[in-house]
Design a protein around this motif. Structure first.
Motif, PDB file in Angstrom:
ATOM      1  N   MET A  77       0.843  -1.199   0.000  1.00 33.57           N
ATOM      2  CA  MET A  77       0.000   0.000   0.000  1.00 33.57           C
ATOM      3  C   MET A  77       0.879   1.250   0.000  1.00 33.57           C
ATOM      4  N   MET A  78       2.008   1.192   0.702  1.00 32.01           N
ATOM      5  CA  MET A  78       2.963   2.301   0.641  1.00 32.01           C
ATOM      6  C   MET A  78       3.551   2.435  -0.752  1.00 32.01           C
ATOM      7  N   LEU A 126       4.400   5.724  -3.087  1.00 34.44           N
ATOM      8  CA  LEU A 126       5.719   5.944  -3.682  1.00 34.44           C
ATOM      9  C   LEU A 126       5.629   6.052  -5.203  1.00 34.44           C
ATOM     10  N   TYR A 127       4.715   5.300  -5.816  1.00 37.90           N
ATOM     11  CA  TYR A 127       4.549   5.417  -7.267  1.00 37.90           C
ATOM     12  C   TYR A 127       4.070   6.825  -7.638  1.00 37.90           C
ATOM     13  N   LEU A 128       3.117   7.330  -6.892  1.00 34.06           N
ATOM     14  CA  LEU A 128       2.571   8.655  -7.192  1.00 34.06           C
ATOM     15  C   LEU A 128       3.598   9.753  -6.960  1.00 34.06           C
ATOM     16  N   LEU A 129       4.613   9.460  -6.117  1.00 37.74           N
ATOM     17  CA  LEU A 129       5.669  10.442  -5.833  1.00 37.74           C
ATOM     18  C   LEU A 129       6.935  10.218  -6.655  1.00 37.74           C
ATOM     19  N   ASP A 130       6.952   9.140  -7.444  1.00 38.31           N
ATOM     20  CA  ASP A 130       8.169   8.735  -8.164  1.00 38.31           C
ATOM     21  C   ASP A 130       8.399   9.620  -9.388  1.00 38.31           C
ATOM     22  N   PHE A 187      -5.680  -5.270  -7.234  1.00 38.57           N
ATOM     23  CA  PHE A 187      -4.778  -5.566  -8.350  1.00 38.57           C
ATOM     24  C   PHE A 187      -4.076  -4.305  -8.830  1.00 38.57           C
ATOM     25  N   TRP A 188      -4.827  -3.235  -8.971  1.00 36.11           N
ATOM     26  CA  TRP A 188      -4.285  -1.973  -9.459  1.00 36.11           C
ATOM     27  C   TRP A 188      -3.166  -1.463  -8.550  1.00 36.11           C
ATOM     28  N   VAL A 189      -3.390  -1.480  -7.262  1.00 36.00           N
ATOM     29  CA  VAL A 189      -2.383  -0.982  -6.325  1.00 36.00           C
ATOM     30  C   VAL A 189      -1.153  -1.881  -6.337  1.00 36.00           C
ATOM     31  N   ILE A 190      -1.357  -3.184  -6.390  1.00 37.06           N
ATOM     32  CA  ILE A 190      -0.221  -4.107  -6.426  1.00 37.06           C
ATOM     33  C   ILE A 190       0.615  -3.877  -7.684  1.00 37.06           C
ATOM     34  N   VAL A 221       5.444   0.245  10.624  1.00 33.90           N
ATOM     35  CA  VAL A 221       6.745   0.745  11.087  1.00 33.90           C
ATOM     36  C   VAL A 221       7.873  -0.089  10.492  1.00 33.90           C
ATOM     37  N   ILE A 222       7.703  -1.410  10.503  1.00 26.41           N
ATOM     38  CA  ILE A 222       8.742  -2.279   9.923  1.00 26.41           C
ATOM     39  C   ILE A 222       8.890  -1.992   8.435  1.00 26.41           C
ATOM     40  N   SER A 223       7.771  -1.771   7.744  1.00 26.05           N
ATOM     41  CA  SER A 223       7.817  -1.486   6.311  1.00 26.05           C
ATOM     42  C   SER A 223       8.563  -0.189   6.027  1.00 26.05           C
ATOM     43  N   ILE A 224       8.306   0.838   6.832  1.00 28.01           N
ATOM     44  CA  ILE A 224       9.013   2.112   6.646  1.00 28.01           C
ATOM     45  C   ILE A 224      10.499   1.945   6.931  1.00 28.01           C
ATOM     46  N   ALA A 225      10.810   1.210   7.988  1.00 27.34           N
ATOM     47  CA  ALA A 225      12.222   0.959   8.306  1.00 27.34           C
ATOM     48  C   ALA A 225      12.903   0.206   7.171  1.00 27.34           C
TER      49      ALA A 225
END
Length: 855
Positions: free
Chosen positions: A292-293, A297-301, A351-354, A407-411
């Motif tokens: 989901m993050m 990140l795609y929209l900010l890439d 599916f779209w987000v993945i 939190v783990i994902s951000i790390a």
């Protein structure tokens, strides 16, 4: 192979630990899977192995109905062929096998798509494929097996479309889209809408407007060919839907939000699903925190074209709006609000987000610190907001687990890629799989399931009882019963009855059944309250009832018919008594022309039954077969007394104490006595008969008829109504007695001219009939439908519709040969279109290949 095995192992271990059949005494059956789909699967097995004509029509669907359009919604998945190996009570094991297979196939098709698009490679694909296979929609809709193929086929359609838009061949896109439409037109509609969004998203990738126009035309042409190839299924199905489900399409659309869109954020918590979310709730979109993050990140890439990122943002916003904005919600659901299971297209959002995450979460690519900061702010804000909602389907522990994964994902994203790429990929895989697996197991732990004995024992007993009803190609039998596991018991065990629950039930059937005092609703009917008159009219010549000297724990009651017990059973098997009722009319019989003009002018179901039988027999319809009776006495406990029962609203005098209205009468004869009850009564009172809870199917919207006494002369009958609320409206509460002599006279006159069946199948009825003086109509209890074609003495005739539901054929006095034949409307035209479009597609693909070879 890992993309297939990982989700299968996760879910297989869970099913085994929960004791799902064949691993224990539980099953995957719950809600619609247990109350509807399992019966359709049994019917599917029967038509493939024994009765192929029922593919098009079945008398097990209520009083009879088309099945081709019904099957297109429920049964055209190729994976259902595996269920052929699981008869009877073992069907639950087959369902578990096919469910696991669907989990695996969803994972492997997503992996194949990513690999062939070169968006991800190597073991990292396992993370994306597992997240897709175990996404929130899949877990919440595991019980809706008829939809799950969409998850498998969607990645293949997406790959074919991207390939087409980038100048490749169109065969992959056309083939898989056509298969999806044939497999399940309903989910295919949602995918077709999604392809439009994908085309919009991909247009900036193309180099020129000329190229965009060319590929846009190829997309339109290819989509039309896919639809054309599926026409053999699509055209008959559309027609069937217009006669059934399509009649409920919303004609009034309001510009409004169905709920606060911010509530969708709660679905970003793992395991955010329970039973209460099924009727109404928010979309199930959980795919793991890290993926989901990846959307953010795609929209900010900045490595992606700004125009494509803008379109991706707008498409994402459009989907989110569609979850809660009524006009868009209706668009995705083909103009109808979902009855349970809201936001059925949310698998497309997952599916779209993945896929967007797969584009941006690539190996050896660092995430800028400012983007990490954005993720930290979003995580903190969403977590705090969800914590303030206090939702029943989210516990504080779930919020804590979700926050920990976030939190783990951000790390993980903050770790520079130069440190141990192998360990980095391993952590990526483990983190995502652990996240979605946790969510899946928490969500499923919130559901209850039908036990294997509850399904298996009843199915075994019903199947054994049905074997006692004779079958041949020159007889027709309908079976009434006072036991019911589901309203699709007739489909489960293969007999003709008057019960059905399905999305494609023609509305004429509920209208008629409700008019004669049977439980009905939009999409279901149940012949639970028959009288001697309705049994005769509809030809219920066999009956099934639980024997009186047995523990009935495996045989749930749906009605009470004391008139049946006056006759010795032909057989008793597994506690079910099988009896023959000879006081019935055949499937078709000679009748008086009065029936052609009889309308529905009364709301009294017993009066309506009387009018029908009297009109058929040519008797005056103003002489009813049912006589109103008075109660001997009435006791009023904690309610005000009243001189009249029917129509009175009784109120508790002391709201803190129980309240009862007790009706008593003593039958002066051994005849049949009936009580009518309006739907308001069931909501406000419980009913008992002679101090025993009355067995009655309790979902109905019209006045129902209860058989309360037969062969009960001079013995008191006590009807007790206990108030569940502070007031009780005695809607249509009246007592009637059947005039047995008048009934016998009319029935005998009609039995004089039966259709002698020479050949009988689901789609063909052939026979001979002699019409006597005073009769000018061949009346049938076959529901009228456009697909029926009738020949009398070799000449085609047009049948008329009587009582708003049945076919009747005008005839002259004397002997006649009659043939009824059913063919799904537009089947031949659809077949021709499918063959033509398939040939055009193959020729076009071949021409393109030769053209490319010359280049």
């Amino acid at each position: 192979m890992g993309s297939f095995c990982i989700p299968v192992i996760i879910m297989g271990v869970y099913f085994a630990c929960r004791g799902m059949a064949p691993f224990g005494s539980s099953s995957l059956l719950t809600v619609d899977l247990g109350q509807q789909y399992v019966d359709f699967f049994s019917y599917f097995r029967r038509i493939i192995l024994h009765h192929p004509s029922e593919l098009f029509y079945s008398f097990s669907k209520g009083l009879g109905g088309e099945m081709f359009g019904t099957n297109a919604y429920y049964l055209f998945s190729p994976l259902n062929l595996l269920l052929l190996f699981f008869p009877g009570a073992s069907l639950t094991s087959g369902i578990m096998l096919v469910t696991l297979l669907r989990y695996g196939l969803a994972g492997i098709t997503l992996a194949w798509c990513l690999q062939h698009l070169n968006w991800q490679q190597g073991p990292r694909i396992w993370a994306f494929s597992t997240a897709y296979a175990l996404n929130g929609w899949m877990i919440a809709n595991q019980l809706n097996m008829i939809w799950l193929d969409a998850l498998i086929i969607l990645p293949l359609i997406f790959y074919g479309l991207v390939k087409l838009l980038n100048g490749g061949g169109s065969g992959t896109y056309i083939g898989w889209l056509a298969l999806m439409i044939i497999d399940n037109y309903y989910m295919a509609w949602m995918i077709c809408l999604f392809t439009i969004l994908i085309v919009i998203w991909q247009l900036p990738v193309l180099s020129s407007w000329q190229q965009r126009g060319k590929q846009l035309w190829r997309y339109v042409w290819s989509s039309l060919m896919a639809v054309g190839i599926s026409a053999v299924v699509l055209l008959p199905t559309i027609f069937a839907l217009l006669q059934s489900k399509g009649t409920y399409t919303e004609t009034s659309i309001h510009s409004r939000f169905e709920y606060n869109p911010c509530k969708i954020l709660a679905k970003l918590v793992p395991g955010s699903f329970n039973f209460d979310q099924m009727p109404k709730g928010q979309p199930n979109i959980y795919i793991g925190m890290l993926l989901m993050m990846g959307l953010v990140l795609y929209l900010l890439d900045r490595k992606v074209k700004w125009s494509q990122r803008l379109l991706a943002f707008l498409i994402t916003a459009f989907m989110i709006m569609s979850f809660c904005y009524e006009p868009l919600d209706l668009l995705w659901h083909v103009g109808q609000f979902p009855v349970w299971y809201p936001s059925r297209f949310s698998f497309i959002f997952c599916f779209w987000v993945i896929m967007l995450a797969a584009k941006t979460l690539i190996a050896n690519s660092d995430v800028p610190k400012w983007q990490i900061g954005v993720l930290i702010i979003l995580t903190g804000g969403i977590t705090y907001y969800v914590h303030t909602l206090h939702l029943s389907y989210i516990s504080p522990n779930q919020i804590a687990i979700g926050f920990a994964f976030a939190v783990i994902s951000i790390a993980y994203l903050a770790i520079p890629r130069r440190y141990s790429p192998l360990m980095y990929d391993l952590l990526f895989i483990v983190l995502i799989i652990a996240d979605v697996a946790t969510s899946a197991l928490v969500s499923l732990s919130h559901l209850a399931y039908v036990s294997q004995p509850e399904f298996g024992n009843y199915t075994t007993a019903l199947n054994a009882a049905i074997t006692k009803v004779p079958t041949s190609d020159h007889e027709f039998h309908r079976v009434a019963k006072t036991i019911m596991r589901t309203k699709d018991d007739p489909l489960q065990s293969g007999f003709n009855s008057g019960d059905h629950f399905g999305s494609t039930l023609e509305p004429q059937q509920p209208a008629f059944m409700g008019a004669i005092g049977q439980p009905d609703g939009d999409g279901f009917i149940s012949y639970a309250n028959g009288t001697k008159v309705s049994d005769a009219l509809l030809g219920f010549d066999y009956t099934l009832s639980a024997s009186e000297n047995r523990d009935h724990s495996d045989l749930p009651f749906s009605g009470y018919r004391p008139d049946w017990f006056s006759q010795q059973p032909l057989a008793i098997t597994h506690g079910i008594g099988v009896r023959r009722n000879r006081n019935v009319l055949p499937l078709a019989f000679g009748a008086n022309k009065q029936i052609l003009t009889l309308g529905h002018a009364t709301l009294d179901p017993l009066n309506y039954q009387s009018q029908i039988l009297q009109a058929l027999a040519g008797k005056p319809i103003n002489k009813p077969l049912f006589n109103v009776q008075n109660f001997t006495s009435v006791d009023f406990i904690n309610v005000q007394p009243a001189q009249q029962i029917t129509g009175t609203t009784f109120k508790k005098q002391d709201p803190s104490q129980p309240a009862v209205v007790r009706l008593k009468f003593t039958p002066p004869t051994n005849g049949s006595y009936y009580l009518t009850l309006g739907p308001a009564v069931k909501d406000s009172a419980t009913l008992s008969l002679n101090n025993k809870r009355f067995s009655q199917y309790n979902t109905y919207r019209n006045t129902v008829v209860l058989n309360i006494a037969n062969h009960h002369k001079k013995r008191p009958v006590i009807i007790t109504l206990r108030l569940k609320k502070n007031s009780l409206w005695m809607e249509n509460v009246s007592l009637y007695q059947l005039n047995q002599q008048a009934f016998n006279t009319s029935l005998k006159a009609l039995q004089h001219s039966p259709l002698q069946i020479s050949h009988m199948s689901a789609t063909t009825v052939k026979g001979h009939v002699t019409i006597h003086r005073g009769q000018s109509v061949l009346m049938t209890t076959i529901p009228a439908a456009t697909g029926w074609h009738v020949k009398v003495d070799g000449q085609t005739v047009t049948p008329q519709t009587v009582l708003g539901i049945f076919m009747a054929v005008p005839m002259t006095t004397g002997p006649h040969t009659v043939v009824f034949h059913y063919r799904p409307p537009y089947l031949i035209l659809g077949t021709c279109i499918s063959i033509t479009c398939l040939m055009i597609t193959l020729l076009t693909i071949r021409y393109r290949q030769k053209h490319l070879e010359k280049k």
